[in-house]
Design a protein around this motif. Sequence first.
Motif, short mmCIF file in Angstrom:
data_model
loop_
_atom_site.label_atom_id
_atom_site.label_comp_id
_atom_site.label_asym_id
_atom_site.label_seq_id
_atom_site.Cartn_x
_atom_site.Cartn_y
_atom_site.Cartn_z
N ILE A 168 -98.36 -7.80 86.46
CA ILE A 168 -99.03 -8.74 86.12
C ILE A 168 -100.77 -8.26 86.00
O ILE A 168 -101.19 -7.75 86.92
CB ILE A 168 -99.19 -10.11 87.20
N LEU A 169 -101.34 -8.61 84.87
CA LEU A 169 -102.70 -8.05 84.71
C LEU A 169 -103.37 -9.49 84.80
O LEU A 169 -103.11 -10.35 84.04
CB LEU A 169 -102.91 -7.65 83.34
N SER A 170 -104.48 -9.49 85.40
CA SER A 170 -105.55 -10.66 85.38
C SER A 170 -106.65 -10.07 84.51
O SER A 170 -107.45 -9.39 84.90
CB SER A 170 -105.77 -11.25 86.75
N HIS A 171 -107.13 -11.18 83.42
CA HIS A 171 -108.24 -10.86 82.69
C HIS A 171 -109.40 -11.99 83.04
O HIS A 171 -109.11 -13.15 82.84
CB HIS A 171 -107.88 -10.91 81.21
N GLY B 82 -111.13 -25.88 88.15
CA GLY B 82 -111.36 -26.30 86.79
C GLY B 82 -110.00 -26.91 86.19
O GLY B 82 -108.74 -26.60 86.80
N GLY B 83 -110.06 -27.31 85.18
CA GLY B 83 -108.95 -27.96 84.41
C GLY B 83 -108.21 -27.01 83.52
O GLY B 83 -107.41 -27.64 82.83
N THR B 84 -108.68 -25.81 83.28
CA THR B 84 -108.02 -24.99 82.49
C THR B 84 -106.52 -24.53 83.05
O THR B 84 -106.57 -24.14 84.19
CB THR B 84 -108.87 -23.87 82.04
N MET B 85 -105.43 -24.67 82.27
CA MET B 85 -104.28 -23.79 82.64
C MET B 85 -104.23 -22.42 82.61
O MET B 85 -104.91 -21.92 81.65
CB MET B 85 -103.32 -24.44 81.66
N LYS B 86 -104.14 -21.84 83.76
CA LYS B 86 -103.70 -20.50 83.56
C LYS B 86 -102.25 -19.91 83.44
O LYS B 86 -101.55 -20.57 84.12
CB LYS B 86 -104.47 -19.78 84.93
N TYR B 87 -101.90 -19.25 82.25
CA TYR B 87 -100.55 -19.20 82.30
C TYR B 87 -100.26 -17.65 82.25
O TYR B 87 -101.17 -16.97 82.06
CB TYR B 87 -100.01 -19.95 81.10
N ILE B 88 -99.04 -17.28 82.03
CA ILE B 88 -98.65 -15.78 82.03
C ILE B 88 -98.05 -15.38 80.66
O ILE B 88 -97.36 -16.33 80.29
CB ILE B 88 -97.86 -15.51 83.13
N LYS B 89 -98.64 -14.56 79.98
CA LYS B 89 -97.82 -13.96 78.67
C LYS B 89 -97.07 -13.08 79.27
O LYS B 89 -97.38 -12.25 79.99
CB LYS B 89 -98.73 -13.56 77.74
N TYR B 90 -95.91 -12.85 78.47
CA TYR B 90 -95.00 -11.49 79.09
C TYR B 90 -95.01 -10.81 77.94
O TYR B 90 -94.65 -10.98 76.71
CB TYR B 90 -93.57 -12.09 79.21
N PHE B 91 -94.74 -9.41 78.14
CA PHE B 91 -94.60 -8.21 77.05
C PHE B 91 -93.75 -7.37 77.73
O PHE B 91 -93.93 -6.89 79.01
CB PHE B 91 -96.07 -7.52 76.93
N LYS C 162 -103.39 -15.05 82.51
CA LYS C 162 -102.68 -13.79 83.39
C LYS C 162 -101.78 -13.01 82.24
O LYS C 162 -101.05 -14.04 81.59
CB LYS C 162 -102.12 -14.10 84.52
N ILE C 163 -101.49 -11.74 82.18
CA ILE C 163 -100.37 -11.24 81.24
C ILE C 163 -99.49 -10.63 82.07
O ILE C 163 -100.24 -9.74 83.03
CB ILE C 163 -101.26 -10.54 80.34
N CYS C 164 -98.41 -10.27 81.87
CA CYS C 164 -97.49 -9.61 82.50
C CYS C 164 -96.82 -8.36 81.59
O CYS C 164 -96.26 -8.80 80.46
CB CYS C 164 -96.02 -10.35 83.05
#
Length: 59
Positions: free
Chosen positions: A43-46, A2-11, A36-38
């Motif tokens: 790294i957590l994948s939702h 798919g064309g959706t960007m998957k990116y990571i947020k960092y906490f 994805k969230i770090c």
Amino acid sequence: MGGTMKYIKYFETLEEYESWINVEENAEEVYGTEEKICVDGVILSHTNKPYEEVENDDL
């Protein structure tokens, strides 16, 4: 794919992540985009899939 960007947020901390994810629109965005969230190096994948499926995905 798919064309959706998957990116990571960092906490830095779990507390920081929890206070952010508790905002309903943030949670909706994360599940909607499968972002994805770090958190503190983990790294957590939702996704909208059931948890077991996500847990068993090959990393």
